[in-house]
Design a protein around this motif. Sequence first.
Motif, PDB file in Angstrom:
ATOM      1  N   ASP A 106      -8.809 -10.568   1.272  1.00  0.00           N
ATOM      2  CA  ASP A 106      -8.227  -9.367   0.706  1.00  0.00           C
ATOM      3  C   ASP A 106      -6.730  -9.408   0.995  1.00  0.00           C
ATOM      4  O   ASP A 106      -6.331  -9.748   2.107  1.00  0.00           O
ATOM      5  N   THR A 107      -5.909  -9.067   0.003  1.00  0.00           N
ATOM      6  CA  THR A 107      -4.461  -9.117   0.172  1.00  0.00           C
ATOM      7  C   THR A 107      -3.830  -7.802  -0.264  1.00  0.00           C
ATOM      8  O   THR A 107      -4.204  -7.242  -1.290  1.00  0.00           O
ATOM      9  N   ALA A 127       0.060  -6.480  -1.079  1.00  0.00           N
ATOM     10  CA  ALA A 127       1.373  -7.065  -1.326  1.00  0.00           C
ATOM     11  C   ALA A 127       2.334  -6.008  -1.866  1.00  0.00           C
ATOM     12  O   ALA A 127       1.904  -4.992  -2.420  1.00  0.00           O
ATOM     13  N   PHE A 131       3.063 -10.586   1.468  1.00  0.00           N
ATOM     14  CA  PHE A 131       1.630 -10.663   1.179  1.00  0.00           C
ATOM     15  C   PHE A 131       0.908 -10.655   2.523  1.00  0.00           C
ATOM     16  O   PHE A 131       1.108 -11.564   3.330  1.00  0.00           O
ATOM     17  N   THR A 164      -2.653 -10.909   4.122  1.00  0.00           N
ATOM     18  CA  THR A 164      -3.997 -11.340   3.734  1.00  0.00           C
ATOM     19  C   THR A 164      -4.918 -11.398   4.938  1.00  0.00           C
ATOM     20  O   THR A 164      -4.593 -12.011   5.952  1.00  0.00           O
ATOM     21  N   SER A 205      -8.529 -12.851   5.904  1.00  0.00           N
ATOM     22  CA  SER A 205      -9.552 -13.805   5.464  1.00  0.00           C
ATOM     23  C   SER A 205     -10.700 -13.780   6.465  1.00  0.00           C
ATOM     24  O   SER A 205     -10.463 -13.716   7.672  1.00  0.00           O
ATOM     25  N   THR A 251       1.062  -2.064   6.215  1.00  0.00           N
ATOM     26  CA  THR A 251       1.916  -2.851   5.321  1.00  0.00           C
ATOM     27  C   THR A 251       2.983  -1.972   4.673  1.00  0.00           C
ATOM     28  O   THR A 251       4.099  -2.430   4.423  1.00  0.00           O
ATOM     29  N   ARG A 311      -3.113  -3.964  -4.167  1.00  0.00           N
ATOM     30  CA  ARG A 311      -4.190  -4.673  -3.474  1.00  0.00           C
ATOM     31  C   ARG A 311      -4.749  -5.726  -4.403  1.00  0.00           C
ATOM     32  O   ARG A 311      -4.931  -5.479  -5.594  1.00  0.00           O
ATOM     33  N   ASP A 349      -7.114 -14.498  -1.601  1.00  0.00           N
ATOM     34  CA  ASP A 349      -5.884 -14.976  -0.959  1.00  0.00           C
ATOM     35  C   ASP A 349      -5.102 -15.757  -2.011  1.00  0.00           C
ATOM     36  O   ASP A 349      -5.513 -16.846  -2.402  1.00  0.00           O
TER      37      ASP A 349
END
Length: 156
Positions: free
Chosen positions: A14-15, A17, A105, A107, A109, A136, A145, A149
Motif C-alpha cells: 500500500d502506498t 504519495a 511515496f 509504502t 509492504s 505522511t 493512496r 508498491d
Amino acid sequence: MSFARPARAPDWADTVAGPLRQPEMPARALFHAALARPPLWLGAAMVLRNILVAPLRLRRGLHGGGHFLERLPVIADGPVHFETGLPDRHLTFTLAVRKRAGEVFVTTSIWFNAWTGRVYLRLIMPGHILATRQMTARVAHPLRRMNGDPFEGETA
C-alpha cells in the motif's frame, strides 16, 4: 539487528504519495518528520494491540526510546530511499520512504509468514490507513493512496 527484505514480491503493499512540502529533505529526514509526534490515538491503539497479541507470542515492541518505527532495523538509507522493517512470526513488514520528481511515496509492504498474518492485517487495516495518511500529510500534500508498491522490482 540486521534484516533484509524477503526475496519474493510482497503479498500486500500500500502506498500513500503526494508532493513534498520540503523537496530538499532527504528520505530519512522525511521519515522522522512524518513520525514526529504520532497521533495520540495511535499510542493507545499500540498499547491495546500489545495486550491482545501477548497470548499469540507476537513481538510486542522493541527496547529503546522514541517511536516504535524509529527503533526498527534499517534496510536502506540513501538520499532518495529510506527503508525499515521487521520480521515476525505472523508477517514481515517494511516501511519505505522514497522521493522522486518532487514527490514522496510511503509504502508499506507485507509478506505473510502464517495465516495469522492475514487475520492480523485485516484487523489493523483501518488504523494503518488512517495513521499512514495522517503521518505522511506532515511532509506532503495533497495525498493520494495507491494499491501496491510503484517501485517494486527496482533496486535501491
